[in-house]
Design a protein around this motif. Sequence first.
Motif, PDB file in Angstrom:
ATOM      1  N   LEU A 232     -14.447 -73.507 -43.132  1.00 58.73           N
ATOM      2  CA  LEU A 232     -14.324 -72.057 -43.226  1.00 58.73           C
ATOM      3  C   LEU A 232     -15.044 -71.375 -42.066  1.00 58.73           C
ATOM      4  O   LEU A 232     -16.196 -71.708 -41.771  1.00 58.73           O
ATOM      5  CB  LEU A 232     -14.930 -71.551 -44.531  1.00 58.73           C
ATOM      6  N   PRO A 233     -14.423 -70.412 -41.399  1.00 62.05           N
ATOM      7  CA  PRO A 233     -15.183 -69.574 -40.466  1.00 62.05           C
ATOM      8  C   PRO A 233     -16.282 -68.866 -41.243  1.00 62.05           C
ATOM      9  O   PRO A 233     -16.042 -68.314 -42.314  1.00 62.05           O
ATOM     10  CB  PRO A 233     -14.148 -68.574 -39.944  1.00 62.05           C
ATOM     11  N   MET A 234     -17.501 -68.890 -40.716  1.00 57.73           N
ATOM     12  CA  MET A 234     -18.632 -68.296 -41.423  1.00 57.73           C
ATOM     13  C   MET A 234     -19.126 -67.039 -40.713  1.00 57.73           C
ATOM     14  O   MET A 234     -19.348 -67.056 -39.496  1.00 57.73           O
ATOM     15  CB  MET A 234     -19.774 -69.302 -41.537  1.00 57.73           C
ATOM     16  N   TYR A 235     -19.273 -65.981 -41.490  1.00 57.14           N
ATOM     17  CA  TYR A 235     -19.867 -64.742 -40.984  1.00 57.14           C
ATOM     18  C   TYR A 235     -21.322 -64.709 -41.454  1.00 57.14           C
ATOM     19  O   TYR A 235     -21.600 -64.717 -42.652  1.00 57.14           O
ATOM     20  CB  TYR A 235     -19.087 -63.520 -41.489  1.00 57.14           C
ATOM     21  N   ALA A 236     -22.218 -64.708 -40.485  1.00 54.96           N
ATOM     22  CA  ALA A 236     -23.648 -64.785 -40.783  1.00 54.96           C
ATOM     23  C   ALA A 236     -24.237 -63.392 -40.945  1.00 54.96           C
ATOM     24  O   ALA A 236     -23.835 -62.446 -40.258  1.00 54.96           O
ATOM     25  CB  ALA A 236     -24.369 -65.528 -39.665  1.00 54.96           C
ATOM     26  N   PRO A 237     -25.221 -63.237 -41.824  1.00 55.67           N
ATOM     27  CA  PRO A 237     -25.781 -61.916 -42.111  1.00 55.67           C
ATOM     28  C   PRO A 237     -26.791 -61.472 -41.062  1.00 55.67           C
ATOM     29  O   PRO A 237     -27.620 -62.243 -40.597  1.00 55.67           O
ATOM     30  CB  PRO A 237     -26.467 -62.126 -43.458  1.00 55.67           C
ATOM     31  N   VAL A 238     -26.699 -60.194 -40.719  1.00 59.79           N
ATOM     32  CA  VAL A 238     -27.701 -59.559 -39.862  1.00 59.79           C
ATOM     33  C   VAL A 238     -28.216 -58.333 -40.606  1.00 59.79           C
ATOM     34  O   VAL A 238     -27.463 -57.371 -40.823  1.00 59.79           O
ATOM     35  CB  VAL A 238     -27.107 -59.134 -38.503  1.00 59.79           C
ATOM     36  N   PRO A 239     -29.482 -58.331 -41.032  1.00 58.40           N
ATOM     37  CA  PRO A 239     -30.007 -57.154 -41.726  1.00 58.40           C
ATOM     38  C   PRO A 239     -30.212 -56.005 -40.745  1.00 58.40           C
ATOM     39  O   PRO A 239     -30.887 -56.165 -39.724  1.00 58.40           O
ATOM     40  CB  PRO A 239     -31.345 -57.651 -42.291  1.00 58.40           C
ATOM     41  N   VAL A 240     -29.609 -54.869 -41.051  1.00 58.82           N
ATOM     42  CA  VAL A 240     -29.771 -53.683 -40.201  1.00 58.82           C
ATOM     43  C   VAL A 240     -30.643 -52.696 -40.970  1.00 58.82           C
ATOM     44  O   VAL A 240     -30.263 -52.198 -42.026  1.00 58.82           O
ATOM     45  CB  VAL A 240     -28.420 -53.058 -39.836  1.00 58.82           C
ATOM     46  N   MET A 241     -31.833 -52.455 -40.432  1.00 50.69           N
ATOM     47  CA  MET A 241     -32.824 -51.617 -41.117  1.00 50.69           C
ATOM     48  C   MET A 241     -33.613 -50.872 -40.048  1.00 50.69           C
ATOM     49  O   MET A 241     -34.134 -51.478 -39.117  1.00 50.69           O
ATOM     50  CB  MET A 241     -33.750 -52.484 -41.968  1.00 50.69           C
ATOM     51  N   THR A 242     -33.661 -49.563 -40.158  1.00 46.77           N
ATOM     52  CA  THR A 242     -34.341 -48.757 -39.147  1.00 46.77           C
ATOM     53  C   THR A 242     -35.495 -47.951 -39.724  1.00 46.77           C
ATOM     54  O   THR A 242     -36.082 -47.119 -39.034  1.00 46.77           O
ATOM     55  CB  THR A 242     -33.347 -47.809 -38.453  1.00 46.77           C
ATOM     56  N   ASP A 243     -35.809 -48.190 -40.976  1.00 44.50           N
ATOM     57  CA  ASP A 243     -36.979 -47.583 -41.607  1.00 44.50           C
ATOM     58  C   ASP A 243     -37.372 -48.482 -42.777  1.00 44.50           C
ATOM     59  O   ASP A 243     -36.641 -49.403 -43.149  1.00 44.50           O
ATOM     60  CB  ASP A 243     -36.730 -46.137 -42.053  1.00 44.50           C
ATOM     61  N   LEU A 244     -38.536 -48.207 -43.342  1.00 49.41           N
ATOM     62  CA  LEU A 244     -39.013 -49.075 -44.423  1.00 49.41           C
ATOM     63  C   LEU A 244     -38.164 -48.947 -45.681  1.00 49.41           C
ATOM     64  O   LEU A 244     -38.025 -49.900 -46.450  1.00 49.41           O
ATOM     65  CB  LEU A 244     -40.479 -48.755 -44.735  1.00 49.41           C
ATOM     66  N   ALA A 245     -37.571 -47.770 -45.885  1.00 47.35           N
ATOM     67  CA  ALA A 245     -36.726 -47.591 -47.067  1.00 47.35           C
ATOM     68  C   ALA A 245     -35.480 -48.463 -46.987  1.00 47.35           C
ATOM     69  O   ALA A 245     -35.068 -49.064 -47.987  1.00 47.35           O
ATOM     70  CB  ALA A 245     -36.343 -46.119 -47.215  1.00 47.35           C
ATOM     71  N   SER A 246     -34.865 -48.544 -45.815  1.00 55.00           N
ATOM     72  CA  SER A 246     -33.658 -49.369 -45.692  1.00 55.00           C
ATOM     73  C   SER A 246     -33.997 -50.850 -45.770  1.00 55.00           C
ATOM     74  O   SER A 246     -33.186 -51.654 -46.243  1.00 55.00           O
ATOM     75  CB  SER A 246     -32.907 -49.049 -44.396  1.00 55.00           C
ATOM     76  N   MET A 247     -35.201 -51.223 -45.348  1.00 59.94           N
ATOM     77  CA  MET A 247     -35.621 -52.613 -45.518  1.00 59.94           C
ATOM     78  C   MET A 247     -35.858 -52.912 -47.004  1.00 59.94           C
ATOM     79  O   MET A 247     -35.441 -53.960 -47.514  1.00 59.94           O
ATOM     80  CB  MET A 247     -36.894 -52.899 -44.720  1.00 59.94           C
ATOM     81  N   ALA A 248     -36.489 -51.996 -47.711  1.00 65.26           N
ATOM     82  CA  ALA A 248     -36.754 -52.184 -49.138  1.00 65.26           C
ATOM     83  C   ALA A 248     -35.454 -52.282 -49.927  1.00 65.26           C
ATOM     84  O   ALA A 248     -35.373 -53.016 -50.921  1.00 65.26           O
ATOM     85  CB  ALA A 248     -37.617 -51.039 -49.665  1.00 65.26           C
ATOM     86  N   ALA A 249     -34.427 -51.555 -49.495  1.00 64.25           N
ATOM     87  CA  ALA A 249     -33.141 -51.605 -50.185  1.00 64.25           C
ATOM     88  C   ALA A 249     -32.539 -53.004 -50.122  1.00 64.25           C
ATOM     89  O   ALA A 249     -31.883 -53.450 -51.068  1.00 64.25           O
ATOM     90  CB  ALA A 249     -32.180 -50.589 -49.580  1.00 64.25           C
ATOM     91  N   ALA A 302     -29.161 -49.532 -43.666  1.00 70.09           N
ATOM     92  CA  ALA A 302     -29.473 -49.280 -42.249  1.00 70.09           C
ATOM     93  C   ALA A 302     -30.408 -48.104 -42.003  1.00 70.09           C
ATOM     94  O   ALA A 302     -31.284 -48.162 -41.144  1.00 70.09           O
ATOM     95  CB  ALA A 302     -28.199 -49.114 -41.424  1.00 70.09           C
ATOM     96  N   THR A 303     -30.238 -47.009 -42.731  1.00 63.99           N
ATOM     97  CA  THR A 303     -31.009 -45.804 -42.461  1.00 63.99           C
ATOM     98  C   THR A 303     -31.044 -44.923 -43.703  1.00 63.99           C
ATOM     99  O   THR A 303     -30.164 -45.006 -44.561  1.00 63.99           O
ATOM    100  CB  THR A 303     -30.383 -45.006 -41.298  1.00 63.99           C
ATOM    101  N   SER A 304     -32.051 -44.073 -43.757  1.00 61.22           N
ATOM    102  CA  SER A 304     -32.115 -43.077 -44.827  1.00 61.22           C
ATOM    103  C   SER A 304     -31.390 -41.796 -44.438  1.00 61.22           C
ATOM    104  O   SER A 304     -31.403 -40.819 -45.188  1.00 61.22           O
ATOM    105  CB  SER A 304     -33.583 -42.747 -45.144  1.00 61.22           C
ATOM    106  N   GLY A 305     -30.734 -41.812 -43.278  1.00 63.96           N
ATOM    107  CA  GLY A 305     -30.125 -40.602 -42.735  1.00 63.96           C
ATOM    108  C   GLY A 305     -28.724 -40.292 -43.204  1.00 63.96           C
ATOM    109  O   GLY A 305     -28.101 -39.356 -42.698  1.00 63.96           O
ATOM    110  N   GLY A 306     -28.185 -41.061 -44.136  1.00 63.65           N
ATOM    111  CA  GLY A 306     -26.860 -40.761 -44.651  1.00 63.65           C
ATOM    112  C   GLY A 306     -25.772 -41.614 -44.038  1.00 63.65           C
ATOM    113  O   GLY A 306     -26.000 -42.398 -43.110  1.00 63.65           O
ATOM    114  N   ALA A 307     -24.552 -41.432 -44.566  1.00 61.81           N
ATOM    115  CA  ALA A 307     -23.444 -42.312 -44.212  1.00 61.81           C
ATOM    116  C   ALA A 307     -23.035 -42.201 -42.750  1.00 61.81           C
ATOM    117  O   ALA A 307     -22.748 -43.210 -42.093  1.00 61.81           O
ATOM    118  CB  ALA A 307     -22.244 -42.006 -45.112  1.00 61.81           C
ATOM    119  N   VAL A 308     -22.975 -40.991 -42.206  1.00 62.15           N
ATOM    120  CA  VAL A 308     -22.552 -40.826 -40.813  1.00 62.15           C
ATOM    121  C   VAL A 308     -23.576 -41.449 -39.871  1.00 62.15           C
ATOM    122  O   VAL A 308     -23.218 -42.171 -38.936  1.00 62.15           O
ATOM    123  CB  VAL A 308     -22.340 -39.331 -40.489  1.00 62.15           C
ATOM    124  N   GLU A 309     -24.846 -41.200 -40.129  1.00 62.72           N
ATOM    125  CA  GLU A 309     -25.887 -41.803 -39.308  1.00 62.72           C
ATOM    126  C   GLU A 309     -25.871 -43.323 -39.441  1.00 62.72           C
ATOM    127  O   GLU A 309     -26.086 -44.048 -38.458  1.00 62.72           O
ATOM    128  CB  GLU A 309     -27.253 -41.256 -39.710  1.00 62.72           C
TER     129      GLU A 309
END
Length: 323
Positions: A232-249, A302-309
Motif C-alpha cells: 500500500l502507498p503510505m501517507y505519513a503524518p505531519v503534525p501541523v501546530m503553530t500554538d500550544l492550543a493546536s498542539m494540545a488538540a 494547526a492554529t487557533s485562528g480559524g478555518a481560513v487561517e
Amino acid sequence: MELGACPKSMRYGPCGGVRTGGGCEVVDEPCPFVGRPLVEWAGTELAPRAIELPRFLVDHRPTGDDRVDRQVLDDYAASGVAVLLGDHLDDPPAVDRVAAAERTVDAGVPTIATITGRDRSTDERAEMIDGLLAAGVAAVLCVTGDHPSARFTAHPDVTFVSEGTLLAGEVRSRGGRVAVAESPAAEPTRQRAARLVEKQRAGADIAVLNHSGPVADVIAFAEQASALGCRLPMYAPVPVMTDLASMAALEQFPGLTIADDAVNAMHTSSDPFSTGLDLAVAMAGELLGSGSIAGVNLSGVATSGGAVERGRVMRRVVDAVTA
C-alpha cells in the motif's frame, strides 16, 4: 475483559486508540486484543489497486459556512493538494458529509472521505458509501472511529456496528477505492505493521498513518510493513501546530505520539508560530525524501485562528517544502 468484549465490538482489533500500557480508550481496563495473537483477515484476499493522488494530503474540516469553506478549498485547489475529510464526533451538526465531499470534488480538490463504524446500520453505511462514490471521491477512508469516552467527559451513547477492516470490504464491494488507517505508536506496536497487511488483504488500496513520533520511527514502520508484504502507498503524518492550543488538540487523542523534541521546542519557543511551521516543513521534507513514503498527511487544527487561517498555514507548509 474477555476477548470479544471490546467496547467497540471489534473483531479485527485493536483500534488505534489503545493507551500507553495497553489500556482501552473507553474503559479503565486492558484492551482485550493486547497480548494476544494478531487477528487475521478471514475473508477473500484482495489485491491493492492504484490510486492517483498528490503527495500532500491535508486534513479538511468543513465549518458549515459555505463562504468560508469555499475560500479554504480555493486555496487548496491552488496548492495542488488532496484533502482528507473526517468523520468526527465534534463536527458541526450542519455538516453533511456527502455534501461536503461533493463540494471538495467540485472545487477541483482530490478527496479522501472518511466513514466510521459508529451508529450506522448496514443500509445507512451503504447509502453513505454510494453517496461518497457518486460525489467522485478518490477513496473512502475506513476507520472504526474514536469513542466519545476517549476525549469527552459528557457524551451521548454510541454503538459501533462496523469497524475499519470490515468497512474496507464494504467499500470495495460497492466499487470504491479503499483507504485504511494504522497507528504505529499504539499498543501492541509489534503487531501494527502486520495488522496493516491484514487490512490490505481485506481490500485496502492506500494507507494513512497516525502520528507516531519522530521521522525515524515512521520510516522504520513503513519499512517493516513493506518487508511483511505491504504494497500500500503510505501517507505519513505531519503534525501541523503553530500554538500550544493546536498542539494540545492533537495530544488529546489516545494512541497518538508527537516527537518529544517537537513538543519541547513548542513549549520553549518565543515564537511558536514560526517554530511550528519550521517543524512541519522539516518533517514533511524528510519523510518525502526518504523513499519509503508515498506522501504526507498534514494533520491537526494547526492554529487557533480559524478555518481560513488554518488553510493558509497548511498552504505555507506545502509551498515551503516544494520551493
